[in-house]
Design a protein around this motif. Sequence first.
Motif, PDB file in Angstrom:
ATOM      1  N   VAL A 199       0.391  -1.218  -0.113  1.00 28.80           N
ATOM      2  CA  VAL A 199      -0.195   0.454   0.162  1.00 28.80           C
ATOM      3  C   VAL A 199       0.584   1.500   0.083  1.00 28.80           C
ATOM      4  N   LEU A 200       2.256   1.462   0.672  1.00 29.83           N
ATOM      5  CA  LEU A 200       2.269   2.775   0.988  1.00 29.83           C
ATOM      6  C   LEU A 200       3.601   2.817   0.107  1.00 29.83           C
ATOM      7  N   ASP A 201       4.330   1.410  -0.299  1.00 25.84           N
ATOM      8  CA  ASP A 201       5.155   1.704  -1.522  1.00 25.84           C
ATOM      9  C   ASP A 201       5.054   1.858  -2.554  1.00 25.84           C
ATOM     10  N   GLN A 202       3.199   1.546  -2.955  1.00 27.88           N
ATOM     11  CA  GLN A 202       2.956   1.800  -4.129  1.00 27.88           C
ATOM     12  C   GLN A 202       3.299   0.267  -4.957  1.00 27.88           C
ATOM     13  N   THR A 203       3.245  -0.862  -4.803  1.00 27.46           N
ATOM     14  CA  THR A 203       3.626  -1.273  -5.259  1.00 27.46           C
ATOM     15  C   THR A 203       3.822  -1.731  -6.576  1.00 27.46           C
ATOM     16  N   ARG A 204       3.518  -2.055  -7.833  1.00 25.40           N
ATOM     17  CA  ARG A 204       3.373  -2.165  -8.853  1.00 25.40           C
ATOM     18  C   ARG A 204       3.059  -3.525  -9.335  1.00 25.40           C
ATOM     19  N   PHE A 205       1.866  -4.500 -10.009  1.00 27.20           N
ATOM     20  CA  PHE A 205       1.375  -5.135 -10.120  1.00 27.20           C
ATOM     21  C   PHE A 205       1.456  -6.066 -11.439  1.00 27.20           C
ATOM     22  N   ASP A 206       1.828  -7.038 -12.539  1.00 26.10           N
ATOM     23  CA  ASP A 206       1.811  -6.747 -13.528  1.00 26.10           C
ATOM     24  C   ASP A 206      -0.091  -7.643 -14.121  1.00 26.10           C
ATOM     25  N   ASP A 207      -0.820  -7.772 -12.390  1.00 22.39           N
ATOM     26  CA  ASP A 207      -2.249  -8.181 -13.021  1.00 22.39           C
ATOM     27  C   ASP A 207      -3.300  -7.390 -11.346  1.00 22.39           C
ATOM     28  N   ASN A 208      -2.436  -6.045 -11.968  1.00  9.49           N
ATOM     29  CA  ASN A 208      -3.511  -4.879 -11.831  1.00  9.49           C
ATOM     30  C   ASN A 208      -4.732  -4.460 -12.030  1.00  9.49           C
ATOM     31  N   ILE A 209      -5.869  -4.917 -11.234  1.00 13.65           N
ATOM     32  CA  ILE A 209      -6.854  -4.920 -10.772  1.00 13.65           C
ATOM     33  C   ILE A 209      -7.990  -4.268 -10.810  1.00 13.65           C
TER      34      ILE A 209
ATOM     35  N   ILE B 139      -4.065  -3.353  -6.433  1.00 10.10           N
ATOM     36  CA  ILE B 139      -4.674  -4.256  -5.547  1.00 10.10           C
ATOM     37  C   ILE B 139      -5.030  -5.683  -6.752  1.00 10.10           C
ATOM     38  N   PRO B 140      -4.050  -6.487  -6.770  1.00  4.86           N
ATOM     39  CA  PRO B 140      -3.688  -7.520  -7.629  1.00  4.86           C
ATOM     40  C   PRO B 140      -4.566  -8.714  -7.902  1.00  4.86           C
ATOM     41  N   PHE B 141      -5.469  -9.061  -8.682  1.00  7.05           N
ATOM     42  CA  PHE B 141      -5.912 -10.318  -9.164  1.00  7.05           C
ATOM     43  C   PHE B 141      -5.494 -11.409  -8.160  1.00  7.05           C
ATOM     44  N   ARG B 142      -4.260 -11.882  -7.831  1.00  3.64           N
ATOM     45  CA  ARG B 142      -4.146 -12.147  -7.101  1.00  3.64           C
ATOM     46  C   ARG B 142      -4.740 -12.769  -5.587  1.00  3.64           C
TER      47      ARG B 142
END
Length: 747
Positions: free
Chosen positions: A307-317, A350-353
């Motif tokens: 949340v705080l580091d704003q992780t980038r997800f390849d399954d971002n939904i 938020i990732p789909f995983r």
Amino acid sequence: MQELTHRSDVTVVGGGLAGVAAAISAARNGARVALVNNRPVLGGNSSSEVRVWVVGGTAHGAQKFARETGIMGELFLENQWRNPEGNPILWDHVVLDLVRAEPNLTLFLNTEVRDVDADGPAEDRSIHSVTGWQSGSEKLITFESPIYVDGTGDGLVGFLAGARFMSGREDRAAHGEPWAPEVADDDMLGSTILFYTKDAGEPVRFVPPGVTKDVAAAGIPIHRHIDTAMNGCDYWWIEWGGELDAVDDNERIRDELWGVVFGIWDHIKNSGAFDADTLTLEWVGTMPGKREYRRFVGDHVLTQQDVLDQTRFDDNIGFGGWSIDLHPPGGVYSDAAGSMHLHGPGLYEIPFRSLYSVNVSNLLMAGRDISASHVAFGTTRVMATCAVTGEAAGAGAALAARYAVSPRTLLAERRDELQLALLRQDAAIAGVPWRDARDLALRAEVSASSQLRRLAAPRSAVAEELVTLADRDFGLLLPVDPRLDAVSIDIEAETATTAVVELWGTRNGMNHVPVDVIDRLEVAVPAGRSALRAEFAYAPDAPCSVVVVIRRDPRLAVRVADEPPPYGVLGLLSREPGLTTGEAQTNAWSAVELRRRAPRFAVEPATDAYRPSQVAGGLARPFDGPNLWSSEPVVGEEWVRLAWPEEHEIGSVELVFNDDVDEDLVNLHHHRTPFLVMPELVRDYRVEAESAGEWHPLVRIEGNRLRRRVHRLEEPVHASGLRVVVEATNGAATAMIVALRVFAPGV
């Protein structure tokens, strides 16, 4: 009594906003859907039974350009049009009408799921059916489908199916979260019952019922603010049960909360400390609004760092934006503050995983039971964000059912298809570009009648005001495309001074506050009115947003006009005394005071941020720039045009208009927005096709108030060009279109 079996492609259990969004999304993606809810109304904690405000990414306006689009966005806009006063009964029907408008969706209200038929080893289970009792009609209904979505909040379906879950608070070592306790425990966020009052116009007695608590003896008035003007969610802190089991102890929690509610009202009416003679209770909730219970384990557990580091997800939904908001387990009886908040610099992905079970192959989660740590749950739990996860879970469920695969396999084999399905329905996703090769607009040359090139405040003769910088810094959020050479800002100085002016980057497109310093200047300012000119000569590698900061100075004030600046520009005022590289928080900068008000400014050189090609592909919300086409100020009609070297067969045209996602539309019991329809939305328009050098009308719309419009043509047409002609807006000075998509028949 009847025993029935209902077969569908997707079964969604839970009719809160997460379940509603999941069911609608699945239905719109072609699935036959059963939506099962154990209450007589939809909306969950937002319904008239509980009456909690619907908050999400906007964080009560602290976040910028953060309002949800997609299904939650539709509900916001429709409620604003039909129910601007925030009547909770009318909100119930806004939600109900959207559900009943879907022909693929069958709704089962008052249906309590009791049994789940699931089997398989612990690490690879599968659900075959769920069975519920529909009270009133005395029907025992078994729901069979290949895919299930648990939107129950408490996670009843997943629990009965044997899905792995978490509850309570993980220890700090579990995920390395600084906000987690050193030692794990079973404590959770508590539940709340709200109440409403009204002025009867004559004296009204209050005789407290037997359940009433002595709140003064409990010290509640010392630790919590009580006021006769407060109603509903103003009393969000009437919370208890975090140290109990929210399900097993539900009846005890309800009675205790009733006792506190009536105790507060007894204190207001009978203590003599308030002027409340003519006030009376209008409504008291009959069931606790739960915050937390089970959280299922997915292939990814969202954490505080994500949340705080704003992780980038390849399954971002989808995105969230609410703070990490945790409450003391003791609730209203705690000496601690009712809540503590941890803000990041902007939105998070938020990732789909995190939306499907790690061990139940055909189970998806939606809402507050998704795969998140207790700390991360502190932000994902709010209802508009729950709806975002619901929309994604619903789309994933429909695709999984279509291809007869598990959600995990769907992600591995068809991730792009899932994201494109969500983007096509305008879901709340930040930073994922539209790249559907079926969209004919991606092959077209794009032009327009005009393009906003001058990045500056309007120069009309509206009233101006001085905003002093005596105890706060001033920021101006600007798009940079392709470069920023100089910024001029109209100011007024009591005496001559030297202004400190800085240029800051936002670090990524999800942020709209200063995070990383780029340049720093000292500019001599004469006494009186002048234009402060700061020369930066900044040329980024790609379009982005920056913030020009004028440091606080008791001699300086910025001139502000009462009219909107170009879209994507915001005036900001600091809430915190310091500004340190890399440590910015979204709540450290407020846009509330200057929203829809333009600081007098001008940028050099001309901007390309509003170019016509923005409507074809790319992003559909502000992210490193406004990401839309804007005309010059409208005089007559304005248009944007697609041209192809050869004719294409056109079956449908899809439009996304600008509804200003910076405007907070949380009008349920809290916030009031003055617009029934967002001014930035195109009001009247027509769609025309070009063939053999002539333009032919396809569609004409008057009185539009929607962000997304889908026009399926009764008869396909062959055309070498297509244009959208804007005849009028709902009040904005320029015509704006976010996306224009064109598809062949049947796509």
